[in-house]
Design a protein around this motif. Structure first.
Motif, PDB file in Angstrom:
ATOM      1  N   HIS A 153      69.931 -44.923 -48.202  1.00 28.26           N
ATOM      2  CA  HIS A 153      70.143 -46.257 -47.629  1.00 28.26           C
ATOM      3  C   HIS A 153      70.273 -47.336 -48.692  1.00 28.26           C
ATOM      4  O   HIS A 153      70.577 -48.474 -48.382  1.00 28.26           O
ATOM      5  CB  HIS A 153      69.021 -46.597 -46.646  1.00 28.26           C
ATOM      6  N   GLN A 154      70.019 -46.962 -49.959  1.00 26.33           N
ATOM      7  CA  GLN A 154      70.153 -47.963 -51.018  1.00 26.33           C
ATOM      8  C   GLN A 154      71.537 -47.958 -51.642  1.00 26.33           C
ATOM      9  O   GLN A 154      71.802 -48.734 -52.552  1.00 26.33           O
ATOM     10  CB  GLN A 154      69.098 -47.695 -52.097  1.00 26.33           C
ATOM     11  N   LEU A 155      72.404 -47.056 -51.168  1.00 26.51           N
ATOM     12  CA  LEU A 155      73.751 -46.970 -51.729  1.00 26.51           C
ATOM     13  C   LEU A 155      74.776 -47.404 -50.683  1.00 26.51           C
ATOM     14  O   LEU A 155      74.527 -47.353 -49.493  1.00 26.51           O
ATOM     15  CB  LEU A 155      74.045 -45.528 -52.156  1.00 26.51           C
ATOM     16  N   SER A 156      75.961 -47.789 -51.176  1.00 23.80           N
ATOM     17  CA  SER A 156      77.002 -48.190 -50.238  1.00 23.80           C
ATOM     18  C   SER A 156      77.721 -46.954 -49.715  1.00 23.80           C
ATOM     19  O   SER A 156      77.595 -45.859 -50.261  1.00 23.80           O
ATOM     20  CB  SER A 156      77.999 -49.095 -50.943  1.00 23.80           C
ATOM     21  N   GLY A 157      78.481 -47.139 -48.633  1.00 20.97           N
ATOM     22  CA  GLY A 157      79.216 -46.031 -48.036  1.00 20.97           C
ATOM     23  C   GLY A 157      80.153 -45.355 -49.025  1.00 20.97           C
ATOM     24  O   GLY A 157      80.234 -44.138 -49.099  1.00 20.97           O
TER      25      GLY A 157
ATOM     26  N   PRO B 285      61.700 -43.766 -45.402  1.00 20.30           N
ATOM     27  CA  PRO B 285      61.912 -44.789 -46.438  1.00 20.30           C
ATOM     28  C   PRO B 285      62.587 -46.044 -45.891  1.00 20.30           C
ATOM     29  O   PRO B 285      62.451 -47.118 -46.459  1.00 20.30           O
ATOM     30  CB  PRO B 285      62.812 -44.090 -47.450  1.00 20.30           C
ATOM     31  N   ARG B 286      63.311 -45.893 -44.773  1.00 20.97           N
ATOM     32  CA  ARG B 286      64.008 -47.054 -44.233  1.00 20.97           C
ATOM     33  C   ARG B 286      63.047 -48.136 -43.758  1.00 20.97           C
ATOM     34  O   ARG B 286      63.385 -49.305 -43.705  1.00 20.97           O
ATOM     35  CB  ARG B 286      64.859 -46.650 -43.044  1.00 20.97           C
ATOM     36  N   LEU B 287      61.819 -47.715 -43.373  1.00 27.05           N
ATOM     37  CA  LEU B 287      60.852 -48.693 -42.881  1.00 27.05           C
ATOM     38  C   LEU B 287      60.130 -49.369 -44.032  1.00 27.05           C
ATOM     39  O   LEU B 287      59.318 -50.244 -43.834  1.00 27.05           O
ATOM     40  CB  LEU B 287      59.829 -48.009 -41.975  1.00 27.05           C
ATOM     41  N   ARG B 288      60.432 -48.905 -45.259  1.00 28.15           N
ATOM     42  CA  ARG B 288      59.654 -49.385 -46.397  1.00 28.15           C
ATOM     43  C   ARG B 288      60.076 -50.758 -46.880  1.00 28.15           C
ATOM     44  O   ARG B 288      59.511 -51.298 -47.795  1.00 28.15           O
ATOM     45  CB  ARG B 288      59.815 -48.383 -47.536  1.00 28.15           C
TER      46      ARG B 288
END
Lengths: 295, 293
Positions: A153-157, B285-288
């Motif tokens: 979730h920390q990276l772009s598509g 981790p998304r809730l973090r």
């Protein structure tokens, strides 16, 4: 490496309620073959629900077709022995549509690459594995330090989809099955991605089955194209021929549906959805059925 | 290696205040339960403080008896400590058994699908609609002098379907995720996919399953004690509450007999839930928060 992937009369039906005979036929008697040499790009074009993703799942061995067979090196992929199966797995690799769902949110993105290293025994030591991973990331124009150790979730598509390409780069399969890989990327990242695929073809000799609904990307990639609708392949040939002299009415309709980035060329007519359905019934027989597989 | 695991655990706990508080409460309770024989001994000072007529009856809370004595002259503090240990034991036994059974059934049914799923789901459904409590009564009456462990097993028989149902539905949704397909084309086997791809994402559900089975068992035992069908010779928190109600302890100034077990049960409930929520925060981790690390 065995150098041919062939679909022979593949049919895929799914149980469905509320349908006349209780089945939906997603793929109906589809035959074509892909050769590893010379490396080529073959596009499979069709609208949503035309059965193109199901074909990808059949080819990848994720879904056993209800009839017909998928052959790798002349053998049914669901009847391979251990060694042949290992080779097939190594040699036929996917790039999936959704760059968000392809990563398990529980793990860092590195895991996908490490898993490939370990499962396919690409490197014997950790250092060698890391070198390989970094090399492949650079090949898809990603900086290893920017992506390694991150969560999906920390990276772009675009970054995530390129990590999948890095995985393919590491494995060097003869066949890439790319199921709508650019449909969730923006225009600029899309071109970038397609360029990498073309690089893979020329530099590493990979054959790509490129599944899409978007004719402009097909045009950009070139090569051969197959048009699928309602689970049947209705037209096939070199991209330039199909694009300029479409023989099937469905192909014409698809071509008319490409938006032009030109204010003077706005769509003037609307395409009604039931027009699509009418087309199938009246004109499907009229069109010349392509018998022999191209390639 | 051990050090690395330990530091990882410590970091996990530091990251979530909820998890820390929940674990702290749970830890204190487990310690109390573990040392209950020592504590009871210390209170008794050589003799058994839970014996009938060990002291005068209905003593009010004071320095000698922190929580007073009950209608038989037993020390309430000693009783509560001992009962807590019994309640935690039954919770642990039933919680572990029903979670393990529930998780296995859920994964086999959800992942394999087809007729296997059909049979397992029907069986789970049948167990779910059986009225549990009357059957527990019948079973307890039939099996005289049951032990704590046997009661735990009996309660688990009816507790696992709840966990199985919720987890199965999650497995059904997770197994079609693209990352499962990716694992399959990376030559992962079914068991490997279940353990490494699906299980971690289901930890919160498994945790909730465990907590609710454990709490269900604790309260189930309370119910059995009330009608005198609990395991022989043990006192659990439910029995103390029951005694407090039937003897009208509140009107006699023996409020701790009523209040303390209820507070303990509530704390237990809160602690288990905080651990659950905390674990979910840590493992998802998304809730973090956006920044991540």
């Amino acid at each position: 490496m065995k150098s041919e992937l062939e679909l022979r009369g593949v049919q895929q039906r799914f149980h469905a309620r509320g349908v006349a005979d209780g089945y939906i036929t997603a793929v109906d008697d589809v035959s074509f073959s892909l050769a590893a040499s010379p490396p080529q790009i073959v596009s499979l074009v069709g609208q949503s629900g035309s059965g193109k993703s199901t074909i990808a799942r059949n080819v990848l061995g994720l879904q056993k077709p209800t009839a017909g067979s998928v052959l790798y090196g002349g053998k049914d992929i669901f009847k391979l022995n251990r060694a042949e199966y290992d080779e097939y797995r190594r040699d036929v690799q996917p790039v999936f549509q959704d760059p968000y769902a392809i990563f398990n949110p529980f793990y860092r993105v590195d895991r996908v690459l490490w898993k490939a290293v370990k499962k396919f025994k690409l490197a014997s030591t950790r250092e060698a594995g890391l070198t390989l991973i970094e090399e492949s990331l650079r090949a898809v124009r990603l900086e290893p330090e920017n992506v390694l150790g991150r969560y999906p979730h920390q990276l772009s598509g675009g970054q995530r989809q390129r990590i999948m390409l890095a995985r393919v780069h590491m494995l060097r399969p003869s066949f890439i099955i790319a199921d709508e890989p650019v449909s969730m990327l923006d225009a600029q990242v899309r071109k970038h991605f397609l360029d990498i695929l073309l690089d893979f073809q020329t530099e590493h000799g990979m054959t790509t089955l490129f599944i899409t609904h978007d004719l402009s990307t097909v045009y950009y990639l070139g090569g051969e194209v197959m048009v699928i609708t309602k689970g049947q392949i209705v037209e096939r040939g070199p991209v330039s021929t199909v694009m300029h002299e479409p023989s099937h009415p469905y192909t014409k309709l698809l071509l008319d549906s490409i938006p032009q980035p030109d204010p003077d060329q706005r769509w003037t007519s609307r395409i009604a959805v039931d027009e699509l359905d009418d087309l199938e019934e009246t004109d499907a027989q009229a069109a010349p059925a392509p018998e022999a597989p191209i390639l | 290696m051990t050090m690395r695991i330990l530091t990882a655990v410590l970091r996990t706990i530091r990251n979530s205040r909820r998890l820390a508080i929940g674990l702290l409460i749970l830890g204190v309770m487990v310690l109390l339960a573990l040392f209950s024989p020592l504590i009871v001994n210390a209170i008794g000072g050589g003799k058994d403080p839970i014996e009938v007529a060990a002291y005068e009856k209905w003593l009010v809370p004071g320095p000698g008896h922190l929580l007073g004595t009950d209608q038989f002259g037993r020390d309430v503090f000693a009783m509560v400590v001992k009962a807590l240990s019994v309640s935690l034991q039954i919770g642990a036994i039933a919680g572990i058994i029903s979670t393990v059974v529930g998780v296995i059934v859920a994964f086999v049914a959800g992942y394999k699908g087809g007729w296997i799923d059909g049979i397992l789901s029907t069986f789970t459904g049948i167990l779910l609609v059986i009225p549990t409590f009357p059957l527990l009564i019948a079973l307890s009456a039939y099996a005289k002098n049951v032990t704590l462990f046997q009661v735990g097993v009996m309660i688990s028989i009816f507790a696992w379907p709840f966990a199985a149902k919720t987890i199965r539905s999650q497995v059904l949704s997770l197994r079609t995720r693209p990352y499962v397909d990716l694992a399959r084309v990376s030559k992962a086997r079914d068991l490997e996919i279940i353990v490494t791809e699906l299980l971690p994402n289901l930890l919160p559900f498994i945790g909730v399953g465990f907590a609710s089975s454990a709490l269900g068992a604790i309260f189930g035992l309370v119910g059995l004690e009330v009608i005198g069908l609990g395991p022989g010779g043990v006192v659990d928190l439910g029995q103390i509450i029951f005694n407090a109600i039937t003897t009208g302890a509140l009107t006699l100034g023996a409020w701790p007999m009523f209040v303390v077990p209820i507070v303990l049960l509530t704390l237990l409930f809160a602690a288990l839930n905080m651990v659950n929520i905390g674990l979910e925060e840590v493992y998802n981790p998304r809730l973090r928060g956006v920044a991540g690390e």
